[in-house]
Design an enzyme around this catalytic site. Sequence first.
Site, PDB file in Angstrom:
ATOM      1  CE1 TYR A  33      -9.781   3.285  -0.790  1.00  0.00           C
ATOM      2  CE2 TYR A  33      -8.616   4.767   0.803  1.00  0.00           C
ATOM      3  CZ  TYR A  33      -8.866   3.662   0.220  1.00  0.00           C
ATOM      4  OH  TYR A  33      -8.459   2.504   0.849  1.00  0.00           O
ATOM      5  NE  ARG A  52      -2.683   5.032  -4.665  1.00  0.00           N
ATOM      6  CZ  ARG A  52      -2.376   4.769  -3.517  1.00  0.00           C
ATOM      7  NH1 ARG A  52      -1.354   3.660  -3.065  1.00  0.00           N
ATOM      8  NH2 ARG A  52      -2.620   5.672  -2.315  1.00  0.00           N
ATOM      9  CE  LYS A 148      -5.725   4.513  -1.389  1.00  0.00           C
ATOM     10  NZ  LYS A 148      -5.658   3.407  -0.251  1.00  0.00           N
ATOM     11  CD  GLU A 181      -2.901  -5.109  -1.287  1.00  0.00           C
ATOM     12  OE1 GLU A 181      -1.987  -4.331  -1.219  1.00  0.00           O
ATOM     13  OE2 GLU A 181      -3.776  -5.052  -2.018  1.00  0.00           O
TER      14      GLU A 181
HETATM   15  C1  LIG Z   1      -5.103  -2.671   0.417  1.00  0.00           C
HETATM   16  C2  LIG Z   1      -3.960  -1.568   0.854  1.00  0.00           C
HETATM   17  N1  LIG Z   1      -2.827  -2.153   0.342  1.00  0.00           N
HETATM   18  C3  LIG Z   1      -1.580  -1.231   0.726  1.00  0.00           C
HETATM   19  C4  LIG Z   1      -1.919   0.213   1.027  1.00  0.00           C
HETATM   20  C5  LIG Z   1      -0.655   1.047   1.146  1.00  0.00           C
HETATM   21  O1  LIG Z   1      -0.653   2.170   0.232  1.00  0.00           O
HETATM   22  P1  LIG Z   1      -0.019   3.519   0.576  1.00  0.00           P
HETATM   23  O2  LIG Z   1       1.482   3.247   0.737  1.00  0.00           O
HETATM   24  O3  LIG Z   1      -0.306   4.165  -0.852  1.00  0.00           O
HETATM   25  O4  LIG Z   1      -0.926   4.316   1.657  1.00  0.00           O
HETATM   26  C6  LIG Z   1      -3.106   0.602   1.331  1.00  0.00           C
HETATM   27  C7  LIG Z   1      -3.419   1.775   1.686  1.00  0.00           C
HETATM   28  O5  LIG Z   1      -4.553   2.212   2.460  1.00  0.00           O
HETATM   29  C8  LIG Z   1      -4.165  -0.282   1.337  1.00  0.00           C
HETATM   30  O6  LIG Z   1      -5.591   0.171   1.504  1.00  0.00           O
END
Ligand SMILES: Cc1ncc(COP(=O)(O)O)c(C=O)c1O
Length: 298
Positions: A33, A52, A148, A181
């Site tokens: 997603y 991505r 993702k 994270e």
């Molecule tokens: C596990 C995780 N880390 C980091 C992010 C941040 O990513 P982005 O800046 O692309 O939204 C997300 C966003 O959904 C996430 O699910």
Amino acid sequence: MPRIAYVNGQYVPHHAAGVAIEDRGYQFADGVYEVIAIAGGEVVDMDPHMARLKNSLAGLEINLPISEAALRMAMLRVARLNRVQFGILYLQISRGVAPRDHAWAEGLRPSLVMTCRSVPMGKMAALAEKGVSVKTMPEDRWARPDIKTISLLPNVLAKQAARSGGDYEAWFVDGDGYVTEGASTNAWIVEGDGTLVTRPLSRAILPGIARSILLEVAARDGIPVREEAFTPEQAKGAREAFITSTGGLVPVTAIDGDVVANGAPGGLSLQLAAAYQQHMADQTANPEATMRGLQGQA
Ligand SMILES: Cc1ncc(COP(=O)(O)O)c(C=O)c1O
């Protein structure tokens, strides 16, 4: 204004949209997603999100079900049909529909679903102004959080545990004691000398789009950066801490109940939050109005 969803080439009322019960996304979380910001009516940062998405699809050996050009057009159309000015576009591609079997048959047609919704920017701005608290938890996800996937159960459980304890976000901590994270965000600290620190890209974290944009902003503005893992103790002793996602930058003012610095959002965090908003606004027809909207002043 009825909400409209996109399901495999059709634009349908949200309440009537559905997928087959043998969709492998539903049965196996076998899919990927993207969440993309809509600001000033525009779908922003489409290029890095598309890059991505293609990486995630490649990681699971799923093909784009339509051409990239057609997908980009459909994304814009969903945003327009829903008349969303500030909000998010959600896009999901699963391997497709098949009788339930762990192994997949060749030739499945991937399912593509998109929805979008408005997000109240006033609430987001209030959150960013006040800052949030995070709670650390042991990293218990699979070995490829860089893909993702819609397989988000550990993230869901971590976020829920954080929220039920009164915290906003969960920070995963790996077996060596370093923050990977957040459950849905990347994690950052600012050291005493003003250096930004965030974990380097690897299989251990999602390559956040907001993360990559902030690194560009820091390079442009001469802000020193070190891409290096940090511990919760380092974060607690940092000058500032914050989290990023497509939605923006949110200051972290407490970690596991310990206040970061003086407990107020840090100056560099607020400066970078505004720079990220400006980056989004610059992609729209009326950057000034978009900035006001992003800051909850529209
Ligand atoms: C596990 C995780 N880390 C980091 C992010 C941040 O990513 P982005 O800046 O692309 O939204 C997300 C966003 O959904 C996430 O699910």
